[in-house]
Design an enzyme around this catalytic site. Structure first.
Site, mmCIF file in Angstrom:
data_model
loop_
_atom_site.group_PDB
_atom_site.id
_atom_site.type_symbol
_atom_site.label_atom_id
_atom_site.label_comp_id
_atom_site.label_asym_id
_atom_site.label_seq_id
_atom_site.Cartn_x
_atom_site.Cartn_y
_atom_site.Cartn_z
ATOM 1 N N ARG A 6 -7.204 -8.173 -8.945
ATOM 2 C CA ARG A 6 -7.847 -9.479 -9.142
ATOM 3 C C ARG A 6 -9.330 -9.270 -9.371
ATOM 4 O O ARG A 6 -9.826 -8.153 -9.293
ATOM 5 C CB ARG A 6 -7.658 -10.314 -7.877
ATOM 6 C CG ARG A 6 -8.191 -9.539 -6.665
ATOM 7 C CD ARG A 6 -8.279 -10.374 -5.420
ATOM 8 N NE ARG A 6 -8.395 -9.593 -4.213
ATOM 9 C CZ ARG A 6 -9.534 -9.210 -3.650
ATOM 10 N NH1 ARG A 6 -10.679 -9.521 -4.201
ATOM 11 N NH2 ARG A 6 -9.536 -8.498 -2.547
ATOM 12 N N LYS B 216 0.810 -1.223 0.000
ATOM 13 C CA LYS B 216 0.000 0.000 0.000
ATOM 14 C C LYS B 216 0.846 1.278 0.000
ATOM 15 O O LYS B 216 0.445 2.289 -0.567
ATOM 16 C CB LYS B 216 -0.968 -0.003 1.182
ATOM 17 C CG LYS B 216 -2.048 -1.061 1.015
ATOM 18 C CD LYS B 216 -3.096 -0.993 2.084
ATOM 19 C CE LYS B 216 -4.096 -2.111 1.845
ATOM 20 N NZ LYS B 216 -5.177 -2.160 2.799
ATOM 21 N N HIS C 222 -14.548 -3.837 8.779
ATOM 22 C CA HIS C 222 -13.905 -3.376 7.544
ATOM 23 C C HIS C 222 -14.061 -4.373 6.403
ATOM 24 O O HIS C 222 -13.312 -4.335 5.438
ATOM 25 C CB HIS C 222 -12.419 -3.060 7.747
ATOM 26 C CG HIS C 222 -12.163 -2.099 8.869
ATOM 27 N ND1 HIS C 222 -12.700 -0.839 8.900
ATOM 28 C CD2 HIS C 222 -11.441 -2.235 10.008
ATOM 29 C CE1 HIS C 222 -12.317 -0.234 10.009
ATOM 30 N NE2 HIS C 222 -11.559 -1.054 10.696
ATOM 31 N N GLU D 15 -2.595 7.130 7.867
ATOM 32 C CA GLU D 15 -3.346 8.040 6.996
ATOM 33 C C GLU D 15 -4.493 8.658 7.774
ATOM 34 O O GLU D 15 -4.920 8.140 8.811
ATOM 35 C CB GLU D 15 -3.820 7.337 5.714
ATOM 36 C CG GLU D 15 -4.795 6.223 5.894
ATOM 37 C CD GLU D 15 -5.164 5.519 4.585
ATOM 38 O OE1 GLU D 15 -4.357 5.438 3.645
ATOM 39 O OE2 GLU D 15 -6.305 5.027 4.523
HETATM 40 P P1 ADP Z 1 -8.160 -3.899 2.952
HETATM 41 O O1 ADP Z 1 -6.923 -4.066 2.128
HETATM 42 O O2 ADP Z 1 -8.117 -4.656 4.215
HETATM 43 O O3 ADP Z 1 -9.401 -4.101 2.136
HETATM 44 P P2 ADP Z 1 -8.650 -1.027 2.779
HETATM 45 O O4 ADP Z 1 -7.559 -0.031 2.766
HETATM 46 O O5 ADP Z 1 -9.306 -1.315 1.475
HETATM 47 O O6 ADP Z 1 -8.107 -2.377 3.417
HETATM 48 O O7 ADP Z 1 -9.754 -0.576 3.847
HETATM 49 C C1 ADP Z 1 -10.835 -1.403 4.201
HETATM 50 C C2 ADP Z 1 -11.934 -0.592 4.842
HETATM 51 O O8 ADP Z 1 -11.462 0.091 6.036
HETATM 52 C C3 ADP Z 1 -12.471 0.532 3.984
HETATM 53 O O9 ADP Z 1 -13.461 0.074 3.098
HETATM 54 C C4 ADP Z 1 -13.014 1.505 5.032
HETATM 55 O O10 ADP Z 1 -14.247 1.065 5.525
HETATM 56 C C5 ADP Z 1 -12.009 1.395 6.151
HETATM 57 N N1 ADP Z 1 -10.936 2.413 5.993
HETATM 58 C C6 ADP Z 1 -9.701 2.200 5.490
HETATM 59 N N2 ADP Z 1 -8.983 3.336 5.485
HETATM 60 C C7 ADP Z 1 -9.768 4.304 5.986
HETATM 61 C C8 ADP Z 1 -9.601 5.714 6.251
HETATM 62 N N3 ADP Z 1 -8.471 6.347 5.990
HETATM 63 N N4 ADP Z 1 -10.646 6.396 6.779
HETATM 64 C C9 ADP Z 1 -11.798 5.769 7.067
HETATM 65 N N5 ADP Z 1 -12.018 4.466 6.859
HETATM 66 C C10 ADP Z 1 -11.021 3.715 6.323
HETATM 67 P P1 ADP Z 2 -13.161 -8.007 -1.863
HETATM 68 O O1 ADP Z 2 -13.049 -8.885 -3.061
HETATM 69 O O2 ADP Z 2 -14.386 -7.215 -1.899
HETATM 70 O O3 ADP Z 2 -11.958 -7.163 -1.563
HETATM 71 P P2 ADP Z 2 -12.593 -9.210 0.672
HETATM 72 O O4 ADP Z 2 -11.825 -8.013 1.092
HETATM 73 O O5 ADP Z 2 -13.591 -9.777 1.628
HETATM 74 O O6 ADP Z 2 -13.397 -8.977 -0.665
HETATM 75 O O7 ADP Z 2 -11.534 -10.319 0.266
HETATM 76 C C1 ADP Z 2 -11.864 -11.369 -0.626
HETATM 77 C C2 ADP Z 2 -11.271 -12.664 -0.169
HETATM 78 O O8 ADP Z 2 -9.885 -12.605 -0.167
HETATM 79 C C3 ADP Z 2 -11.696 -13.082 1.197
HETATM 80 O O9 ADP Z 2 -11.816 -14.482 1.169
HETATM 81 C C4 ADP Z 2 -10.535 -12.644 2.084
HETATM 82 O O10 ADP Z 2 -10.438 -13.474 3.209
HETATM 83 C C5 ADP Z 2 -9.386 -12.846 1.127
HETATM 84 N N1 ADP Z 2 -8.291 -11.882 1.264
HETATM 85 C C6 ADP Z 2 -8.316 -10.563 1.043
HETATM 86 N N2 ADP Z 2 -7.096 -10.014 1.202
HETATM 87 C C7 ADP Z 2 -6.276 -11.025 1.534
HETATM 88 C C8 ADP Z 2 -4.875 -11.130 1.833
HETATM 89 N N3 ADP Z 2 -4.064 -10.075 1.801
HETATM 90 N N4 ADP Z 2 -4.378 -12.330 2.135
HETATM 91 C C9 ADP Z 2 -5.174 -13.409 2.156
HETATM 92 N N5 ADP Z 2 -6.488 -13.386 1.868
HETATM 93 C C10 ADP Z 2 -7.032 -12.227 1.581
#
Ligand code: ADP
Ligand code: ADP
Ligand code: MG
Length: 513
Positions: free
Chosen positions: A303, A127, A246, A211
């Protein structure tokens, strides 16, 4: 209006190994079958009788139940792919889908990886690197650190610059893990060390950054498709703000809050983001959006996304087929101008989990399942009666995808389909999802990522236990069927029984239970 249908060329890919399990493995194989492509399943001990194994043209055992010994076993998966002459591997989501090393290994073995090249996965998978790349491409990112946090003093200075609250986030994070919200300056050290240790154990990398925490945020993401010839298109947004821990549980498109102008701007930013890493394949640019519709890049998922079917429904494109065509070197067959959002689609993720017990997974044997059918309804799933949901993997068991002419229609239809959907033997999120459809904040459309916390009492409401008891329904419908077959019931008696099926005591007395 439907998009113009164009003839699509044959791909060079004749056989695809799907390195995944569950609903997504079956969903990918369905598109392969429509394209005349042979499918290969791989499976672990726990998945010997899983749907993807039954569905595929060929299936090979790859190891023990823990994913580290099976679905993450790169050497074994490549061995199988070579032995069965697969031309390509589709990684699905999760598991190896965002593993640059795996993408590279596929390339080296002469097997196409249906996904981006290793450089794009590594640039976006980290990230901190992704944020830097986006800044250079002039895509707005959430204000925060440009490098990993090395000492707590740097973090404290950062907080002074951007102001509380902030998020401490793992650079390698995913699936909502490795994230900490910090509201008070005195909590920063403990939050950094907690995020670090969670990131270390989940991702083997303890780099964290800070952030700004966006208040009352919306999670809105854009689907993109990019071919190997430099063409990039965006397939509009998905609103994913209904989240627990989240993690998304409901997604819809179009987003009820975007204006046409902001949609267009964000779409352009998404295309710029993909171009910045010479992206190839299907990908998702996630944005966090505040209540003034300021948007900031959050991350890119390199993906296919869990919620991709709502885009498929509204835009009218099969994303898996496009992934396969792109991997085989074909040019995109759609121009940006041809695409439009047609109606409204909602996806509900059905998990085997207990919402009332902090969403604790509840795997086990499925004793009954009734799938909803009817106009506008699609179910992507993989469980069947008698199937034992393994404890080793994600508890997602099905996705309900519903289309309506507009948002109101889509909500009404989703509610109807959820009411028809019955799963017995394990606890599921079906009732919780139904409660979301009736929640005024959801119906109103302007909900944020706090929706679940703010509405938890309404969402945890259990329906009348008798009406919702599938085991009882199975007994009752079997009995009605029996009466009908032996014709011992008069039509009047049948009607009375059917109309009163919810009256359990009455049925019990009829059944002499
Ligand atoms: P991941 O890789 O686990 O999906 P993300 O960066 O996409 O992590 O964040 C997952 C969720 O966490 C977001 O959809 C949001 O709900 C919350 N989130 C992440 N960063 C922020 C932020 N800077 N401010 C508010 N909510 C956040
Ligand atoms: P999205 O496709 O909306 O981002 P999720 O954040 O729930 O959905 O992640 C999709 C799938 O991938 C879930 O089964 C989650 O457990 C898995 N997953 C997401 N990020 C990772 C990661 N960094 N390592 C392993 N599994 C992950
Ligand atoms: Mg994310």
């Amino acid at each position: 209006m439907a998009n113009k249908v164009k003839p699509k060329g044959q791909t060079m890919i004749k056989k695809v190994l799907v390195a995944n399990r569950g609903e997504i493995a079956v969903r990918i194989m369905r598109s392969c079958r429509e394209m005349g492509i042979l499918t290969v399943a791989v499976y672990s001990d726990a998945d010997r009788k899983a749907m993807h194994v039954l569905y595929a043209d060929e299936a090979y055992h790859i190891g023990a139940s823990p994913s580290s010994e099976s679905y993450l076993n790169i050497t074994r998966i490549l061995e199988v792919a070579k032995a069965c002459n697969a031309d390509a591997i589709h990684p699905g989501y999760g598991f190896l889908s965002e593993n640059a090393f795996f993408s590279e290994k596929c390339q080296q073995s002469g097997i196409k990886f249906i996904g981006p090249k290793p450089h794009a996965i590594s640039q976006m998978g980290d990230k901190i690197t992704a944020r830097k790349t986006m800044l250079a491409a002039k895509v707005p990112v959430v204000p925060g650190t440009e490098t990993a946090i090395t000492d707590d003093q740097q973090a404290i200075r950062m907080i002074h610059d951007i102001g509380l609250p902030v998020m401490v986030k793992a650079s390698a994070g995913g699936g909502g893990k490795g994230m900490r919200l910090v509201k008070r300056a005195e909590d920063i050290e403990s939050s950094i060390s907690a995020a670090r240790s969670e990131a270390k154990s989940a991702f083997g990398d303890d780099a964290v950054y800070i952030e700004k925490y966006i208040e009352s945020p919306h999670h809105i993401e854009f689907q993109i498709l990019a071919d190997q010839h430099g063409n990039v298109i965006q397939l509009f947004e998905r609103e994913c703000s209904v989240q627990r821990r989240h993690q998304k549980i409901i997604e819809e498109t179009p987003s009820p809050i975007l204006t046409p102008k902001v949609r267009e701007e964000m779409g352009k930013a998404a295309v710029a983001a993909a171009r910045a890493v010479n992206y190839e394949g299907a990908g998702t640019i996630e944005f966090i959006v505040d209540n003034q519709l300021n948007y900031y890049f959050l991350e890119m998922n390199t993906r296919l996304q869990v919620e991709h079917p709502i885009t498929e429904r509204v835009v009218g494109i099969d994303l898996v087929k496009e992934q396969i065509r792109i991997a085989s070197g074909q040019k995109l067959t759609y121009q940006q101008e041809e695409l439009q959002q047609n109606g409204h689609a909602i996806e509900c993720r059905v998990y085997a989990e207990d919402a009332a017990n902090n969403f604790m997974p509840d795997p086990g044997k499925v004793t009954h399942i009734t799938i909803p059918y009817g106009v506008g309804v699609r179910v992507d799933g993989y469980i069947y009666e008698g199937f034992e949901i393994p404890t080793f993997y994600d508890p997602l068991i099905a996705k309900l995808i519903v289309w309506g002419r507009n948002r109101e229609d889509a909500i009404e239809r989703t509610l109807r389909a959820l009411q028809e959907f019955k799963i017995a033997g394990v606890k599921t999120s079906l009732n919780f999802l139904e409660n979301i459809m009736t929640a005024p904040d959801f119906k109103g459309g302007n909900y944020t990522t706090h929706f679940i916390d703010e509405n938890i009492n309404h969402l945890l409401n259990e329906k009348d236990a008798c009406a919702d008891n599938c085991e009882d329904m199975v007994v009752i419908s079997a009995f009605l069927e029996y009466l009908y077959r032996i014709r011992k019931a008069s039509p009047k008696e049948m009607t009375a029984l059917k109309n009163n099926w919810k009256d359990y005591s009455r049925i019990r007395s009829v059944l002499k239970l």
